[in-house]
Design a protein around this motif. Structure first.
Motif, PDB file in Angstrom:
ATOM      1  N   ASP A   1       0.787  -1.225   0.000  1.00 39.72           N
ATOM      2  CA  ASP A   1       0.000   0.000   0.000  1.00 39.72           C
ATOM      3  C   ASP A   1       0.823   1.281   0.000  1.00 39.72           C
ATOM      4  OD1 ASP A   1      -2.559  -1.266   0.076  1.00 39.72           O
ATOM      5  OD2 ASP A   1      -2.167  -1.779   2.160  1.00 39.72           O
ATOM      6  N   GLY A   2       2.099   1.181   0.357  1.00 33.37           N
ATOM      7  CA  GLY A   2       2.887   2.393   0.531  1.00 33.37           C
ATOM      8  C   GLY A   2       3.379   3.001  -0.764  1.00 33.37           C
ATOM      9  N   ASN A   3       3.775   4.281  -0.697  1.00 36.23           N
ATOM     10  CA  ASN A   3       4.292   4.981  -1.873  1.00 36.23           C
ATOM     11  C   ASN A   3       5.695   4.539  -2.255  1.00 36.23           C
ATOM     12  OD1 ASN A   3       1.963   6.541  -2.118  1.00 36.23           O
ATOM     13  ND2 ASN A   3       2.720   8.065  -0.655  1.00 36.23           N
ATOM     14  N   GLU A   4       6.330   3.704  -1.382  1.00 41.92           N
ATOM     15  CA  GLU A   4       7.684   3.261  -1.679  1.00 41.92           C
ATOM     16  C   GLU A   4       7.728   2.235  -2.814  1.00 41.92           C
ATOM     17  OE1 GLU A   4       6.353   0.782   1.952  1.00 41.92           O
ATOM     18  OE2 GLU A   4       5.985   2.730   1.053  1.00 41.92           O
ATOM     19  N   ASN A   5       6.563   1.748  -3.234  1.00 40.01           N
ATOM     20  CA  ASN A   5       6.504   0.740  -4.281  1.00 40.01           C
ATOM     21  C   ASN A   5       6.318   1.400  -5.650  1.00 40.01           C
ATOM     22  OD1 ASN A   5       6.603  -1.467  -2.422  1.00 40.01           O
ATOM     23  ND2 ASN A   5       4.467  -1.056  -1.932  1.00 40.01           N
ATOM     24  N   LYS A   6       7.290   1.239  -6.518  1.00 37.69           N
ATOM     25  CA  LYS A   6       7.228   1.812  -7.858  1.00 37.69           C
ATOM     26  C   LYS A   6       6.158   1.100  -8.682  1.00 37.69           C
ATOM     27  CE  LYS A   6      10.017   2.399 -12.049  1.00 37.69           C
ATOM     28  NZ  LYS A   6      11.327   2.118 -12.679  1.00 37.69           N
ATOM     29  N   VAL A   7       5.383   1.872  -9.453  1.00 35.20           N
ATOM     30  CA  VAL A   7       4.361   1.314 -10.329  1.00 35.20           C
ATOM     31  C   VAL A   7       4.960   1.115 -11.721  1.00 35.20           C
ATOM     32  CG1 VAL A   7       2.088   1.662 -11.365  1.00 35.20           C
ATOM     33  CG2 VAL A   7       2.534   2.462  -9.024  1.00 35.20           C
ATOM     34  N   LEU A   8       4.951  -0.124 -12.192  1.00 36.05           N
ATOM     35  CA  LEU A   8       5.470  -0.421 -13.524  1.00 36.05           C
ATOM     36  C   LEU A   8       4.499   0.031 -14.608  1.00 36.05           C
ATOM     37  CD1 LEU A   8       6.924  -4.017 -12.976  1.00 36.05           C
ATOM     38  CD2 LEU A   8       8.194  -1.872 -13.160  1.00 36.05           C
ATOM     39  N   GLU A   9       3.211  -0.254 -14.379  1.00 33.54           N
ATOM     40  CA  GLU A   9       2.179   0.117 -15.345  1.00 33.54           C
ATOM     41  C   GLU A   9       0.809  -0.089 -14.714  1.00 33.54           C
ATOM     42  OE1 GLU A   9       1.445  -2.692 -18.646  1.00 33.54           O
ATOM     43  OE2 GLU A   9       3.093  -3.868 -17.810  1.00 33.54           O
ATOM     44  N   PHE A  10      -0.221   0.342 -15.423  1.00 34.57           N
ATOM     45  CA  PHE A  10      -1.600   0.107 -15.013  1.00 34.57           C
ATOM     46  C   PHE A  10      -2.276  -0.796 -16.040  1.00 34.57           C
ATOM     47  CE2 PHE A  10      -0.723   4.014 -12.737  1.00 34.57           C
ATOM     48  CZ  PHE A  10      -1.447   3.897 -11.565  1.00 34.57           C
ATOM     49  N   VAL A  11      -3.145  -1.655 -15.557  1.00 34.28           N
ATOM     50  CA  VAL A  11      -4.046  -2.403 -16.434  1.00 34.28           C
ATOM     51  C   VAL A  11      -5.457  -2.171 -15.912  1.00 34.28           C
ATOM     52  CG1 VAL A  11      -2.365  -4.165 -17.101  1.00 34.28           C
ATOM     53  CG2 VAL A  11      -3.774  -4.520 -15.070  1.00 34.28           C
ATOM     54  N   ASN A  12      -6.434  -2.276 -16.778  1.00 33.64           N
ATOM     55  CA  ASN A  12      -7.817  -2.038 -16.374  1.00 33.64           C
ATOM     56  C   ASN A  12      -8.627  -3.303 -16.608  1.00 33.64           C
ATOM     57  OD1 ASN A  12     -10.297  -0.985 -15.689  1.00 33.64           O
ATOM     58  ND2 ASN A  12      -9.890   0.984 -16.660  1.00 33.64           N
ATOM     59  N   ILE A  13      -8.766  -4.092 -15.541  1.00 32.06           N
ATOM     60  CA  ILE A  13      -9.499  -5.355 -15.591  1.00 32.06           C
ATOM     61  C   ILE A  13     -10.578  -5.293 -14.513  1.00 32.06           C
ATOM     62  CG2 ILE A  13      -9.324  -7.865 -15.488  1.00 32.06           C
ATOM     63  CD1 ILE A  13      -6.329  -7.539 -16.073  1.00 32.06           C
ATOM     64  N   PRO A  14     -11.824  -5.038 -14.884  1.00 33.52           N
ATOM     65  CA  PRO A  14     -12.880  -4.851 -13.882  1.00 33.52           C
ATOM     66  C   PRO A  14     -12.974  -5.973 -12.857  1.00 33.52           C
ATOM     67  CG  PRO A  14     -13.675  -4.219 -16.051  1.00 33.52           C
ATOM     68  CD  PRO A  14     -12.323  -4.827 -16.259  1.00 33.52           C
ATOM     69  N   ALA A  15     -12.718  -7.216 -13.278  1.00 31.17           N
ATOM     70  CA  ALA A  15     -12.826  -8.348 -12.350  1.00 31.17           C
ATOM     71  C   ALA A  15     -11.803  -8.278 -11.228  1.00 31.17           C
ATOM     72  CB  ALA A  15     -12.679  -9.659 -13.111  1.00 31.17           C
ATOM     73  N   PHE A  16     -10.711  -7.529 -11.449  1.00 29.27           N
ATOM     74  CA  PHE A  16      -9.651  -7.429 -10.451  1.00 29.27           C
ATOM     75  C   PHE A  16      -9.649  -6.076  -9.755  1.00 29.27           C
ATOM     76  CE2 PHE A  16      -7.032 -10.486 -13.289  1.00 29.27           C
ATOM     77  CZ  PHE A  16      -7.773 -11.565 -12.821  1.00 29.27           C
ATOM     78  N   LYS A  17     -10.771  -5.384  -9.764  1.00 29.33           N
ATOM     79  CA  LYS A  17     -10.847  -4.068  -9.152  1.00 29.33           C
ATOM     80  C   LYS A  17     -10.423  -4.128  -7.689  1.00 29.33           C
ATOM     81  CE  LYS A  17     -13.914  -0.134  -8.337  1.00 29.33           C
ATOM     82  NZ  LYS A  17     -15.266   0.431  -8.512  1.00 29.33           N
ATOM     83  N   GLY A  18      -9.570  -3.185  -7.294  1.00 27.06           N
ATOM     84  CA  GLY A  18      -9.091  -3.141  -5.921  1.00 27.06           C
ATOM     85  C   GLY A  18      -7.882  -4.008  -5.661  1.00 27.06           C
ATOM     86  N   SER A  19      -7.393  -4.708  -6.703  1.00 26.43           N
ATOM     87  CA  SER A  19      -6.255  -5.606  -6.541  1.00 26.43           C
ATOM     88  C   SER A  19      -4.954  -4.931  -6.940  1.00 26.43           C
ATOM     89  CB  SER A  19      -6.439  -6.863  -7.408  1.00 26.43           C
ATOM     90  OG  SER A  19      -7.628  -7.545  -7.089  1.00 26.43           O
ATOM     91  N   TYR A  20      -3.854  -5.534  -6.540  1.00 27.95           N
ATOM     92  CA  TYR A  20      -2.520  -5.142  -6.979  1.00 27.95           C
ATOM     93  C   TYR A  20      -1.955  -6.251  -7.863  1.00 27.95           C
ATOM     94  CZ  TYR A  20      -2.487  -1.662  -3.201  1.00 27.95           C
ATOM     95  OH  TYR A  20      -2.780  -0.617  -2.372  1.00 27.95           O
ATOM     96  N   GLY A  21      -1.185  -5.856  -8.881  1.00 28.99           N
ATOM     97  CA  GLY A  21      -0.493  -6.820  -9.713  1.00 28.99           C
ATOM     98  C   GLY A  21       0.960  -6.939  -9.297  1.00 28.99           C
ATOM     99  N   LEU A  22       1.477  -8.159  -9.229  1.00 28.13           N
ATOM    100  CA  LEU A  22       2.865  -8.425  -8.860  1.00 28.13           C
ATOM    101  C   LEU A  22       3.478  -9.383  -9.871  1.00 28.13           C
ATOM    102  CD1 LEU A  22       2.335  -9.150  -5.056  1.00 28.13           C
ATOM    103  CD2 LEU A  22       2.960  -6.973  -6.088  1.00 28.13           C
TER     104      LEU A  22
END
Length: 203
Positions: free
Chosen positions: A83-104
């Motif tokens: 949840d923290g800002n220390e985690n770099k975001v590689l990209e975003f995907v938009n998959i409604p079924a995974f709303k609220g999830s994080y990708g790793l």
């Protein structure tokens, strides 16, 4: 939104109702009574979002970019949650079924061929080890490890969990290259349930 719809969203995101009630400062019975409402009060939705620290119900005025794929290696690294800002975001995907999830991104082959290196697993935060579905896959973060494993009951007692690798490959000595292990529940800093994945070719 009905109370039953709210319950399903919470369940899908791995939110334990007993702990949620504690965080809201109400009894479990009082929380359950809210789920019988044909219309779940907006102020109750806002309260849940506030204690969880994220918007599960789309109340924010800010348009959703989708799910974050974080620059965190599963099966490598340790110590910090998602949840923290220390985690770099590689990209975003938009998959409604995974709303609220994080990708790793998956690294290593301990869960091959269920999850292959380069796959992205999508996870939801689990607030209590009491809400674990045995046999399902989770990301387990301790002070020293970040592990993608299937979780089962441990023979060592209720205070332990059994972390199991999908890959049963043997080393030259005839031992499992990725042996199962038991972990004390108190050593778990963060726990995330795997709710889906994208293969490398789908990215």
């Amino acid at each position: 939104m009905t109370g039953e719809e709210v319950r399903e969203i919470l369940k899908k995101n791995g939110i334990g109702l007993v702990e949620l009630a504690d965080n809201l400062g109400i009894t479990n019975q009082a929380l359950n009574s809210r789920f019988y409402a044909k219309v779940f009060k907006p102020e109750y939705l806002a309260q849940i979002n506030e204690v969880l620290g994220r918007d599960l119900f789309g109340l924010s005025d800010t348009p959703e970019k989708g799910q974050k794929i974080l620059d965190i290696r599963v099966c490598a690294g340790s110590g910090i949650g998602l949840d923290g800002n220390e985690n770099k975001v590689l990209e975003f995907v938009n998959i409604p079924a995974f709303k609220g999830s994080y990708g790793l991104v998956v690294y290593g082959e301990s869960m091959y061929d269920k999850y292959k290196p380069g796959d992205v697993v999508f996870v939801n935060h689990v607030t209590s080890t009491r809400d674990i579905d045995f046999g399902r896959c989770y990301v387990v973060i301790t002070p020293n490890d970040r592990l993608l494993k299937s979780i089962y009951q441990s023979k060592l007692g209720d205070e332990y969990l059994r972390l199991c690798s999908y890959n049963t490959k043997l080393n030259p000595a005839g031992d499992r290259e990725y042996p199962d292990r038991d972990i004390n529940k108190n050593d778990i800093l963060y726990l995330y349930k795997v709710v889906g994945r994208l293969e490398r070719e789908q990215l």
